[in-house]
Design a protein around this motif. Structure first.
Motif, short mmCIF file in Angstrom:
data_model
loop_
_atom_site.label_atom_id
_atom_site.label_comp_id
_atom_site.label_asym_id
_atom_site.label_seq_id
_atom_site.Cartn_x
_atom_site.Cartn_y
_atom_site.Cartn_z
N ASP A 36 9.18 -3.25 -3.10
CA ASP A 36 8.53 -3.39 -4.30
C ASP A 36 7.74 -3.93 -3.72
N PHE A 94 2.57 4.09 -1.33
CA PHE A 94 2.13 4.71 -2.36
C PHE A 94 3.34 5.25 -2.93
N MET A 113 6.59 4.15 -3.22
CA MET A 113 6.91 2.78 -4.85
C MET A 113 6.64 3.86 -6.13
N GLU A 114 5.63 4.44 -5.91
CA GLU A 114 5.85 5.78 -6.88
C GLU A 114 7.20 5.76 -7.68
N GLY A 169 6.85 1.70 -8.91
CA GLY A 169 6.57 0.73 -8.95
C GLY A 169 5.98 -1.15 -7.93
N GLY A 170 5.90 -1.47 -8.25
CA GLY A 170 5.04 -2.75 -7.02
C GLY A 170 4.33 -3.44 -7.12
N SER A 171 4.08 -4.46 -5.91
CA SER A 171 3.12 -4.97 -6.21
C SER A 171 1.93 -5.00 -4.36
N ILE A 172 0.55 -4.50 -4.62
CA ILE A 172 0.82 -4.60 -3.22
C ILE A 172 -0.70 -5.88 -3.44
N GLY A 202 -2.96 3.08 -8.38
CA GLY A 202 -1.31 2.81 -8.84
C GLY A 202 -1.54 1.84 -9.87
N ILE A 233 1.70 0.23 -9.50
CA ILE A 233 1.43 -0.30 -8.72
C ILE A 233 0.18 -0.89 -9.03
N THR A 254 -3.52 -6.59 -12.02
CA THR A 254 -4.18 -6.81 -11.26
C THR A 254 -5.72 -6.06 -10.71
#
Ligand code: NAD
Length: 254
Positions: free
Chosen positions: A83, A125, A128-129, A133-136, A172, A177, A242
């Motif tokens: 995540d 990626f 997470m895809e 998704g999630g946070s980078i 993303g 993402i 984002t």
């Protein structure tokens, strides 16, 4: 407990900001966190200090594709999903005029601070895809916003992470993402001790005073100041944020 149900990776996880962020993420309920750093012994020391069974470690060089693939797969294997990816590993390089920088000195900084960030996204990626998704989060710097004399590689590298973040945010977004940068001013930790000493060997405390005089709030950041921003960006509290730069600098860049 704003990270309940989430799993994450922190690169540079044995360093000042990385370890403080791990401690804060744990206190906010993260289910598992993989610390990534160069040296196994530093990682073991960080794990011992954090003293929590949700902490996992993986020794890797973020500038090597096989290592980045390795830490990403490790996190996916242990956790089943990813995540949060905090791409925080970085190196300051040497302090000298740009005319004196060697190709090797320049490449080392760019490979860790820029290529390491691109590859962190490249391998995270796809995982997470698949899992919503999630946070980078990328640790840039105030050196990503303005120029610092005698720091050509570091300054260039931290500017470059903004470009990488913007591309990551656009590619993303269809997969939920999010990608953001954090821009700390000088932080009271190992990296600044190294830079102070390089700027004025044996008189680092004078350099510190000079930097502090340029910070309206009158002090260096502490690792925890930066960890708080990482926590916000890692959590769903920032779910509509984002492609943005987040300055944590006591007013330095104002
Ligand atoms: P730090 O030196 O304590 O931590 C950096 C960590 O990155 C170290 O543990 C180091 O071993 C690791 N690292 C370096 N090269 C690596 C590689 N090739 N592969 C894997 N790990 C590697 O300093 P910090 O302040 O915690 O640095 C974290 C991030 O914050 C860095 O990206 C740095 O550039 C950025 N930053 C720091 C300051 C500051 O004043 N300390 C200010 C702005 C931005």
């Amino acid at each position: 407990m704003i990270l309940k149900g989430k799993y994450g990776i922190i690169t540079g996880g044995a360093g000042g900001i990385g370890k403080a962020s791990a401690a804060l993420f744990l206190s906010e309920g993260i289910e598992g966190v993989l610390l990534v750093d160069l040296k196994q012994e530093d990682l073991e020391a960080a794990k011992a200090e954090l003293n929590d069974k949700r902490v996992f470690i993986y020794s890797a060089d973020v500038s090597k594709a096989a290592d980045v693939k390795g830490y990403t797969e490790k996190a996916s294997d242990i956790f089943g999903k990813i995540d949060i990816v905090f791409l925080n590993a970085g190196t300051e390089g040497v302090v000298k005029p740009l005319t004196e920088y060697s190709e090797e000195e320049y490449d080392l900084v760019m490979n860790v601070n820029v290529k390491g960030v691109w590859m962190g996204m490249k391998y995270a990626f796809p995982f997470m895809e698949k899992t919503g998704g999630g946070s980078i989060i990328i640790t840039s710097s105030v050196a990503g916003l303005t120029g610092t004399a005698k720091m050509i590689a570091y300054t260039t590298s931290k500017h470059a992470t903004i470009g990488a973040m913007r591309v990551g945010a656009k590619e993303g977004a269809p997969f939920n993402i999010r990608v953001n940068t954090i821009h700390p001013s000088p932080v009271d930790n190992r990296m600044m001790r190294s830079l102070e000493d390089q700027f004025a060997p044996g008189a680092g405390s004078e350099v510190k005073k000079g930097f502090e005089s340029m910070i309206p709030l009158g002090r260096y950041a502490v690792n925890e100041d930066i960890a708080e921003m990482a926590l916000f960006l890692a959590s769903d509290k920032s779910k509509f944020i984002t492609g943005a730069m987040h300055v944590v600098d006591g007013g330095f860049s104002a």
